[in-house]
Design a protein around this motif. Structure first.
Motif, PDB file in Angstrom:
ATOM      1  N   ARG A 157       0.864  -1.331  -0.139  1.00 54.27           N
ATOM      2  CA  ARG A 157      -0.024  -0.064  -0.129  1.00 54.27           C
ATOM      3  C   ARG A 157       1.122   1.202   0.039  1.00 54.27           C
ATOM      4  O   ARG A 157       1.839   1.336   0.791  1.00 54.27           O
ATOM      5  CB  ARG A 157      -0.852   0.110   1.099  1.00 54.27           C
ATOM      6  CG  ARG A 157      -1.900   1.381   1.396  1.00 54.27           C
ATOM      7  CD  ARG A 157      -2.827   1.299   2.587  1.00 54.27           C
ATOM      8  NE  ARG A 157      -3.014   2.577   2.998  1.00 54.27           N
ATOM      9  CZ  ARG A 157      -2.276   3.209   3.741  1.00 54.27           C
ATOM     10  NH1 ARG A 157      -1.139   2.509   4.304  1.00 54.27           N
ATOM     11  NH2 ARG A 157      -2.660   4.461   4.144  1.00 54.27           N
TER      12      ARG A 157
ATOM     13  N   LYS B 173      -9.311 -10.519  -0.178  1.00 53.75           N
ATOM     14  CA  LYS B 173      -8.243 -11.358   0.635  1.00 53.75           C
ATOM     15  C   LYS B 173      -8.505 -12.745   0.400  1.00 53.75           C
ATOM     16  O   LYS B 173      -7.605 -13.672   0.362  1.00 53.75           O
ATOM     17  CB  LYS B 173      -8.552 -10.864   2.370  1.00 53.75           C
ATOM     18  CG  LYS B 173      -7.735 -11.783   3.085  1.00 53.75           C
ATOM     19  CD  LYS B 173      -8.273 -11.569   4.305  1.00 53.75           C
ATOM     20  CE  LYS B 173      -7.534 -12.383   5.342  1.00 53.75           C
ATOM     21  NZ  LYS B 173      -7.906 -11.990   7.110  1.00 53.75           N
TER      22      LYS B 173
ATOM     23  N   TYR C  35     -13.252  -5.762   0.556  1.00 52.72           N
ATOM     24  CA  TYR C  35     -12.151  -6.156   0.677  1.00 52.72           C
ATOM     25  C   TYR C  35     -11.711  -7.310   1.075  1.00 52.72           C
ATOM     26  O   TYR C  35     -10.708  -8.090   0.996  1.00 52.72           O
ATOM     27  CB  TYR C  35     -11.137  -5.046   1.578  1.00 52.72           C
ATOM     28  CG  TYR C  35     -10.821  -3.578   0.969  1.00 52.72           C
ATOM     29  CD1 TYR C  35      -9.892  -3.537   0.179  1.00 52.72           C
ATOM     30  CD2 TYR C  35     -11.689  -2.693   1.261  1.00 52.72           C
ATOM     31  CE1 TYR C  35      -9.435  -2.194  -0.366  1.00 52.72           C
ATOM     32  CE2 TYR C  35     -11.450  -1.493   0.473  1.00 52.72           C
ATOM     33  CZ  TYR C  35     -10.153  -1.362  -0.151  1.00 52.72           C
ATOM     34  OH  TYR C  35     -10.076   0.109  -0.878  1.00 52.72           O
TER      35      TYR C  35
ATOM     36  N   TYR D  64      -8.193   4.760  -2.603  1.00 54.76           N
ATOM     37  CA  TYR D  64      -9.048   4.087  -1.799  1.00 54.76           C
ATOM     38  C   TYR D  64      -9.803   4.665  -0.633  1.00 54.76           C
ATOM     39  O   TYR D  64     -10.610   4.207   0.023  1.00 54.76           O
ATOM     40  CB  TYR D  64      -8.212   2.627  -1.347  1.00 54.76           C
ATOM     41  CG  TYR D  64      -7.529   2.961  -0.129  1.00 54.76           C
ATOM     42  CD1 TYR D  64      -7.962   2.526   1.192  1.00 54.76           C
ATOM     43  CD2 TYR D  64      -6.219   3.853   0.238  1.00 54.76           C
ATOM     44  CE1 TYR D  64      -7.710   2.698   2.333  1.00 54.76           C
ATOM     45  CE2 TYR D  64      -5.966   3.936   1.290  1.00 54.76           C
ATOM     46  CZ  TYR D  64      -6.375   3.446   2.554  1.00 54.76           C
ATOM     47  OH  TYR D  64      -5.831   3.626   3.833  1.00 54.76           O
TER      48      TYR D  64
ATOM     49  N   ARG E 260     -15.972  -2.937   3.970  1.00 57.32           N
ATOM     50  CA  ARG E 260     -15.254  -4.091   4.444  1.00 57.32           C
ATOM     51  C   ARG E 260     -15.185  -5.357   3.890  1.00 57.32           C
ATOM     52  O   ARG E 260     -14.297  -6.051   3.583  1.00 57.32           O
ATOM     53  CB  ARG E 260     -15.643  -4.178   5.902  1.00 57.32           C
ATOM     54  CG  ARG E 260     -14.872  -5.379   6.578  1.00 57.32           C
ATOM     55  CD  ARG E 260     -15.298  -5.517   8.178  1.00 57.32           C
ATOM     56  NE  ARG E 260     -14.504  -6.620   8.895  1.00 57.32           N
ATOM     57  CZ  ARG E 260     -14.180  -6.735   9.903  1.00 57.32           C
ATOM     58  NH1 ARG E 260     -14.013  -5.795  10.708  1.00 57.32           N
ATOM     59  NH2 ARG E 260     -13.928  -8.280  10.323  1.00 57.32           N
TER      60      ARG E 260
ATOM     61  N   ASN F 252     -19.264  -6.301  -3.161  1.00 58.57           N
ATOM     62  CA  ASN F 252     -18.480  -7.598  -2.764  1.00 58.57           C
ATOM     63  C   ASN F 252     -19.147  -8.549  -3.471  1.00 58.57           C
ATOM     64  O   ASN F 252     -18.262  -9.424  -4.122  1.00 58.57           O
ATOM     65  CB  ASN F 252     -18.459  -7.995  -1.273  1.00 58.57           C
ATOM     66  CG  ASN F 252     -20.057  -7.882  -0.955  1.00 58.57           C
ATOM     67  OD1 ASN F 252     -21.049  -7.379  -1.059  1.00 58.57           O
ATOM     68  ND2 ASN F 252     -20.492  -9.345  -0.235  1.00 58.57           N
TER      69      ASN F 252
ATOM     70  N   LEU G 117     -10.543  -2.333   8.706  1.00 56.06           N
ATOM     71  CA  LEU G 117     -10.432  -3.226   7.935  1.00 56.06           C
ATOM     72  C   LEU G 117      -9.535  -4.517   8.328  1.00 56.06           C
ATOM     73  O   LEU G 117      -9.353  -5.505   7.720  1.00 56.06           O
ATOM     74  CB  LEU G 117     -10.060  -2.705   6.723  1.00 56.06           C
ATOM     75  CG  LEU G 117     -10.919  -1.710   5.808  1.00 56.06           C
ATOM     76  CD1 LEU G 117     -10.278  -1.196   4.392  1.00 56.06           C
ATOM     77  CD2 LEU G 117     -12.089  -2.495   5.517  1.00 56.06           C
TER      78      LEU G 117
ATOM     79  N   PHE H 160      -8.645  -7.285   6.200  1.00 54.54           N
ATOM     80  CA  PHE H 160      -7.616  -7.172   5.224  1.00 54.54           C
ATOM     81  C   PHE H 160      -6.275  -6.852   5.569  1.00 54.54           C
ATOM     82  O   PHE H 160      -5.959  -5.875   5.756  1.00 54.54           O
ATOM     83  CB  PHE H 160      -8.099  -6.027   4.299  1.00 54.54           C
ATOM     84  CG  PHE H 160      -7.522  -5.934   2.794  1.00 54.54           C
ATOM     85  CD1 PHE H 160      -7.739  -6.677   1.866  1.00 54.54           C
ATOM     86  CD2 PHE H 160      -6.518  -4.933   2.709  1.00 54.54           C
ATOM     87  CE1 PHE H 160      -6.923  -6.836   0.764  1.00 54.54           C
ATOM     88  CE2 PHE H 160      -5.792  -4.846   1.608  1.00 54.54           C
ATOM     89  CZ  PHE H 160      -6.083  -5.559   0.533  1.00 54.54           C
TER      90      PHE H 160
END
Length: 567
Positions: free
Chosen positions: A22, A190, A186, A157, A183, A131, A214, A218
């Motif tokens: 990141r 993952k 992400y 992001y 959430r 999601n 998160l 994540f």
């Protein structure tokens, strides 16, 4: 810049970058840009399987092109951009997030058509939850080609999060915790890194505000924000700015002064306390270069209007959870002293609330403050440059005016400053100061102090464009309260120095005592090599006394004295 980052990533991780990295960019997404979106594009062209034929043309002349990694042009790239989301209402925020996810999935399907039939496309893009949409897309890729690896790129992001925490904190917590749609989005990524389908993820943003919430969803990322290895990968170094100026054909004799000016306006960013090499803001430098190329001279104003729009973003940050009154002291201290100390928040915990240290850290992450020094894990943060300092001054003045329910007209203040620059007489300017101070209530006057006085005066001084405003100006290890230095190319008759004092109880004796002490103090500054040969210098001692806010302004050169009473 992009290929240089790739080279450093490759070196840092011995040719095998971590699963996820990141990047925090220390710059607001619509203002002080450092090139993070450009780097996302660089990654896409380097790793995207669809750009294999263009690889040599794009990268062949670079280090990374001559030393290809084993996964160059081997990934199907899924790219998201979360900028531009309307956060005015909760529904618009949700719809904006979903729309941006849909756009990313739609482009992915268009680029890699062999994985999707029309029915598959319709099924994926008709999902009503972010999601579920990305889960449906990645599931289809895994079925169609178990060998194909996916690289996910996410730009901005935290764009919407930085806005929500200022005015809808409860909703922000709702969407990034438990079963919130951010959430769970992400969590899907993952999950697919666990299956091996998603091999790499690279995320850019400007702050770690969502990372705490998160973490359990994540917790597979590596944060390189404060890494010494990557410190210089997005800002401009001195040598690079010199090259740009040479390219503009600025005469060799003018280069030293031009570099000095650009250092003051655009330099100053430091993201790792272990280093001493400060960086220039690329967007600011390019603004100067474009304007200089147009007219073969400095721009009329060194402040890029695009960066000036960040005023509203500072305003939002100082009103997080409605604590504008509490945080105003931080702003005042910054303007008066030029720095503020805090422990850097590297991961926000919203369970304990949002503290003053969190605010200072967020200002750092967003490019509105930078590291000045560090001692025993306590950082001293300061303005990176004159551009950002002016944004703070404008915001502080507006906050004071709103507090006093006063409408501000810039023209009289600017005219009074022109009079002071042309004649050396400050009386008209301080009459404008008096107009603001007389609106302070009795309660405000009781809490009035020298810091407040200096912050108000500095904010008003920033309304003009012909002086640099220096607060706590250092000369021979002494610190002058205010020094107005003429900006190159401006034709002022006088430069100005001021020493400001405040006597809480007022009275002639208290005023005279402070006045005499301040005159001695200011004369000591004027006797230093920086000032003792100047013939165009006017110097004033300004004393404010008591809750009646009595003024005495004395020109220590002309010994002219005037008294103003604000009843």
């Amino acid at each position: 810049a992009g290929v240089e980052i790739l080279r450093r990533l490759n070196t840092q991780y011995h040719g095998r970058p971590p699963l996820t990295v990141r990047l925090v960019d220390w710059a607001d997404e619509e203002g002080a840009r450092f090139g993070k979106s450009l780097f996302i594009s660089t990654l896409h062209y380097y790793y995207g399987v669809e750009y294999q034929k263009e690889l040599n043309a794009l990268f062949g002349h670079t280090y990374i092109g001559k030393n290809l990694t084993r996964r160059a042009n081997k990934y199907a790239v899924l790219r998201f951009d979360f900028s531009g989301i309307n956060t005015e209402t909760e529904q618009e925020t949700h719809d904006g997030f979903l729309s941006n996810v849909l756009k990313g999935c739609e482009k992915f399907i268009e680029k890699y058509k062999t994985y999707f039939s029309n029915e598959h496309k319709k099924e994926i893009l008709s999902q009503k939850k972010p999601n579920e949409m990305i889960k449906s897309l990645l599931h289809r890729v895994s079925i169609q080609d178990s060998e194909q690896k996916v690289y996910i790129l996410i730009d901005e992001y935290d764009h919407f999060a930085n806005q929500l925490i200022a005015f809808n904190y409860a909703y922000f917590l709702d969407i990034v915790t438990q079963n919130g749609y951010v959430r769970t989005f992400y969590e899907v990524m993952k999950m697919y890194t666990g299956t091996g389908l998603v091999e790499r993820i690279f995320i850019t943003g400007v702050s770690p505000v969502t990372m705490d919430s998160l973490t359990s969803g994540f917790n597979i990322s590596t944060n390189i924000s404060l890494s010494q290895t990557f410190h210089q990968m997005v800002g401009f170094e001195q040598s690079e700015v010199e090259s740009i100026l040479v390219g503009l054909q600025i005469p060799q004799t003018q280069l030293p002064q031009t570099l000095k000016d650009l250092r003051l306006w655009y330099n100053g960013y430091l993201f790792c306390a272990d280093l001493d090499k400060r960086l220039y803001n690329p967007s600011m430098v390019f603004y100067f270069a474009a304007k200089y190329a147009e007219r073969n001279a400095y721009p009329h104003t060194m402040l890029d209007p695009n960066i000036a729009t960040d005023y509203s973003k500072i305003q939002n940050l100082f009103n997080i959870q409605g604590n504008a009154e509490q945080y105003l002291g931080v702003l005042r201290d910054l303007l008066e002293k030029g720095n503020v100390s805090a422990t850097l928040t590297d991961q926000y915990s919203f369970k304990r609330g949002f503290t003053q240290g969190d605010l200072v850290s967020l200002l750092f992450y967003m490019g509105f403050l930078t590291i000045q020094s560090e001692h025993l894990e306590t950082y001293r943060f300061s303005f990176p440059n004159y551009v950002i300092k002016k944004l703070y001054a404008d915001f502080f003045l507006q906050s004071i005016l709103e507090k006093a329910a006063l409408t501000f007209d810039n023209k009289p203040v600017n005219d009074s400053l022109k009079i002071m620059a042309d004649t050396g007489n400050p009386k008209t300017f301080f009459e404008e100061v008096k107009l603001i101070l007389k609106y302070f209530s009795t309660r405000d006057a009781a809490h009035f102090n020298e810091n407040t006085l200096k912050a108000i005066i500095i904010s008003l001084l920033h309304q003009q464009r012909f002086y640099y405003i220096h607060s706590e100006y250092e000369t021979n290890w002494m610190y002058m309260d205010v020094y107005l230095e003429t900006i190159r190319g401006q034709k002022t008759q006088f430069e100005i120095t001021m020493e400001l004092k405040y006597a809480p109880k007022g009275g002639k004796k208290a005023i005279d005592t402070l006045l005499n002490a301040a005159k001695v103090q200011l004369q000591g500054y004027l006797d230093t090599p920086k000032f003792n040969t100047r013939t165009n210098l006017k110097s004033f001692v300004v004393v404010v006394a008591g809750d009646k806010l009595e003024w005495r302004i004395e020109d220590i050169v002309l010994t002219l004295c005037l008294l103003c009473v604000c009843n």
